[in-house]
Enzyme design. Structure first.
Site, short mmCIF file in Angstrom:
data_model
loop_
_atom_site.label_atom_id
_atom_site.label_comp_id
_atom_site.label_asym_id
_atom_site.label_seq_id
_atom_site.Cartn_x
_atom_site.Cartn_y
_atom_site.Cartn_z
N CYS A 1 10.20 1.41 2.33
CA CYS A 1 11.16 0.35 2.62
C CYS A 1 12.57 0.91 2.69
CB CYS A 1 11.07 -0.73 1.55
SG CYS A 1 11.22 -0.06 -0.11
N TRP B 1 0.82 -1.22 0.00
CA TRP B 1 0.00 0.00 0.00
C TRP B 1 0.85 1.26 0.00
CZ3 TRP B 1 1.69 2.66 4.10
CH2 TRP B 1 2.23 1.94 5.17
N ARG C 1 10.24 10.89 3.49
CA ARG C 1 9.55 10.53 2.27
C ARG C 1 8.42 9.55 2.62
NH1 ARG C 1 11.69 6.56 -2.00
NH2 ARG C 1 10.40 7.00 -3.83
N GLU D 1 10.95 -8.04 -3.28
CA GLU D 1 11.38 -6.72 -2.77
C GLU D 1 10.78 -6.60 -1.38
OE1 GLU D 1 13.42 -4.68 -4.07
OE2 GLU D 1 13.52 -5.27 -6.17
N LEU D 2 11.60 -6.79 -0.35
CA LEU D 2 11.06 -6.96 1.00
C LEU D 2 11.44 -5.78 1.91
CD1 LEU D 2 11.83 -10.78 1.18
CD2 LEU D 2 9.76 -9.65 0.33
N SER E 1 6.27 -7.12 2.93
CA SER E 1 7.04 -7.40 4.14
C SER E 1 7.85 -8.69 3.98
CB SER E 1 6.09 -7.55 5.33
OG SER E 1 5.21 -8.62 5.11
N ALA F 1 -2.55 -4.05 -2.63
CA ALA F 1 -2.85 -4.14 -1.20
C ALA F 1 -4.32 -3.82 -0.95
CB ALA F 1 -1.96 -3.17 -0.42
N GLU G 1 11.37 -2.43 11.44
CA GLU G 1 11.05 -1.37 10.49
C GLU G 1 10.05 -0.43 11.16
OE1 GLU G 1 9.51 -3.24 6.93
OE2 GLU G 1 10.54 -1.79 5.69
N LYS H 1 -2.23 -8.18 -7.81
CA LYS H 1 -2.98 -8.17 -6.55
C LYS H 1 -2.48 -6.99 -5.74
CE LYS H 1 -3.31 -9.12 -2.69
NZ LYS H 1 -3.54 -8.03 -1.71
N GLU I 1 14.74 -4.53 -9.50
CA GLU I 1 13.71 -3.91 -10.33
C GLU I 1 14.27 -2.61 -10.89
OE1 GLU I 1 10.20 -3.77 -7.70
OE2 GLU I 1 9.43 -5.46 -8.85
N ARG J 1 6.34 -0.54 -11.58
CA ARG J 1 7.70 -1.10 -11.56
C ARG J 1 7.69 -2.58 -11.94
NH1 ARG J 1 11.45 0.13 -6.31
NH2 ARG J 1 10.58 -1.76 -5.42
#
Ligand code: NAP
Length: 456
Positions: free
Chosen positions: A263, A129, A257, A229-230, A208, A155, A360, A153, A437, A138
């Site tokens: 992330c 999200w 930001r 991409e975590l 996540s 969020a 995080e 799919k 990416e 991307r």
């Protein structure tokens, strides 16, 4: 399912809530469309992506308002994200027509090797999200450029930006069945059968680390190719020899930001002892001055967090750090509702064992601590299972390169507070992900290499 405005906690509208049957139908549509889409010329695919790029920019005001309403980020940031998403489509429109191959003599003689690159096939794309349109662009950009169809799919909290992007792609000329968006409140129930089905040939996930690990397990069963991409836990190192004003400006970007919900957000600020007090004072002055409010109000920088759970998480992390001796120079307590507001916060004296250093934060909290030596800074920066991005500020080029090479992360901002760029390879090491990416390698994630041996 309802879509909620995080600034008011009021519902905005409802969207379809897909179950396993709709997921299977979307995958069927992608599988049926795959062959024809792969046969279109690269130039055709490139032209479609370029038209979508222009449409996104032409409609930036409408699209950014939709994004701000469902996600909360200030309008200026939403406009920036629409432009960022558009840039991914342009970049991959340009890459679509530059796929290379090879023609090689067999070392033993007598044969030639042709090396071709083909689309991997129908791809499952799952997005978070926090950048509800750019994370889609991307993935969709390189998938379409490579000749792959997809099921997307988004969020649960931000389906509208993805639906709007899909509508733009349709108007740009993407044929029916090539991009299929599935909005769902129970993602596991929809995604797990699509992974098990066997017709999808690729999963590209941004989200996540916990969900990424779960999906990797599921993908192992059908040997599905993955890009992951975590999460991150970015260190932000400021050395005594840094340009202090530039470091503070970079810290504001790296921290604030997306209201800290990135992330790539700087999670652990480590400042060398000689300048630590001055850095903290200047950062606090800037953070305390940030206007907070609904993202649609002019001038707002600190919008609401995505939901009440996010506010509760940040509140608990700050409370834990303070209980262990950290001091709040500004902020430090959530606002009363309505809406999910947490103020820009600076903590100093954060001990290494505080939970905030290992989690995080995903909120507007800068956690500061002091280091003495370069080795100590590197060791502490690398003391995390994550490895997405690191930031460091120093005016000493030799130190800058030495430390950049020693940091265990896929990306480094050397005197830069933002690293994201469609033209650069974005991605992490360790538990922050697999694959890249964007950049020249981004399209590789959606291509298979085929070798054809030819008898002479
Ligand atoms: P998340 O909870 O992992 O969700 C990401 C996506 O996965 C959502 O679409 C979610 O759907 C879906 N999902 C959740 N459980 C699933 C399951 N069992 N099977 C299939 N799909 C499932 O992450 P988030 O809270 O949305 O996003 C924040 C995270 O994303 C942070 O950790 C951040 O660092 C990371 N992130 C990484 C990057 C990067 O490039 N490395 C970029 C942006 C964000 P629902 O919404 O319905 O739960």
């Amino acid at each position: 399912m309802p879509v909620t405005d995080p600034a008011t906690a009021e519902p905005l509208c409802e969207v379809a809530d897909a179950g396993p049957e709709e997921g299977a139908a979307a995958l069927t549509a992608a599988a049926v469309a795959q062959r024809d889409w792969a046969r279109t010329s690269a130039r055709q695919r490139s032209d479609i992506l370029m038209r979508a790029h222009r449409l996104l920019l032409a409609e930036v005001e409408r699209l950014s308002l939709v994004m701000t309403l469902e996600m909360g980020k200030p309008l200026a940031e939403a406009r920036g994200e629409v432009a960022y998403a558009a840039e991914f489509l342009r970049w991959f429109a340009e890459e679509a027509v530059r796929l290379d191959g090879g023609y090689l003599p067999a070392p033993t003689g007598g044969s030639r090797f042709l090396v071709a690159r083909q689309p991997v096939g129908p791809s499952l794309l799952i997005t978070p999200w926090n950048f509800p349109m750019a994370m889609g662009a991307r993935k969709i950009g390189p998938a379409l450029a490579a000749g792959c169809t997809c099921v997307v799919k988004p969020a649960e909290q931000t389906p509208l930006s993805m639906l709007a992007l899909a509508d733009v792609l349709r108007r740009a000329g993407v044929p029916a069945g090539v991009v299929n968006v599935v909005t769902a409140s129970d993602p596991g129930a929809v995604v797990a059968p699509m992974i098990a089905d066997g017709r999808a040939r690729k999963l590209s996930f941004t989200g996540s680390t916990a969900v990424g690990k779960l999906l990797l397990e599921q993908c192992a069963r059908t040997v599905l190719r993955t890009s992951m991409e975590l999460g991150g836990n970015a260190p932000f190192l400021v050395f005594d020899d840094a340009d202090l004003e530039a470091a503070v400006a970079g810290a504001m970007l790296a921290k604030m930001r997306n209201i800290g919900q990135a992330c790539t957000a700087a999670n652990r600020f480590m400042v060398q002892r000689g300048i630590a007090a001055e850095f903290a004072a200047r950062l606090t002055e800037r953070m305390a001055a940030l206007p907070m409010g609904r993202g649609t109000e002019p001038g707002v920088v600190v919008g609401p967090l995505i939901d009440a759970a996010a506010v509760a998480k940040v509140t608990a992390l700050v409370a834990d750090a303070r209980a262990r001796g950290a001091v709040a120079l500004t902020g430090g307590e959530p606002l009363a509702g309505p809406g999910n507001f947490y103020p820009a916060t600076v903590l100093t004296g954060v001990p290494a064992d505080a939970r905030i250093c290992h989690t995080e934060i995903f909120g507007p909290v800068a956690a500061l601590s002091i280091f003495d030596t370069e080795d100590e800074a590197i060791n502490r920066a690398n003391d995390t299972p994550y490895g997405l991005v690191s930031y460091l500020y120093t005016e000493n080029l030799r130190r800058g390169l030495r430390v950049s090479e020693a940091l265990d992360s896929g990306m480094v901002g050397l005197n830069e507070g933002v690293v994201s760029d469609p033209a650069a390879p974005f991605g992490g090491v360790k538990e922050s992900g697999l694959g890249r990416e964007g950049g020249l390698v981004g399209i590789d994630e959606f291509l298979e290499t085929k070798y054809i041996r030819v008898a002479l």
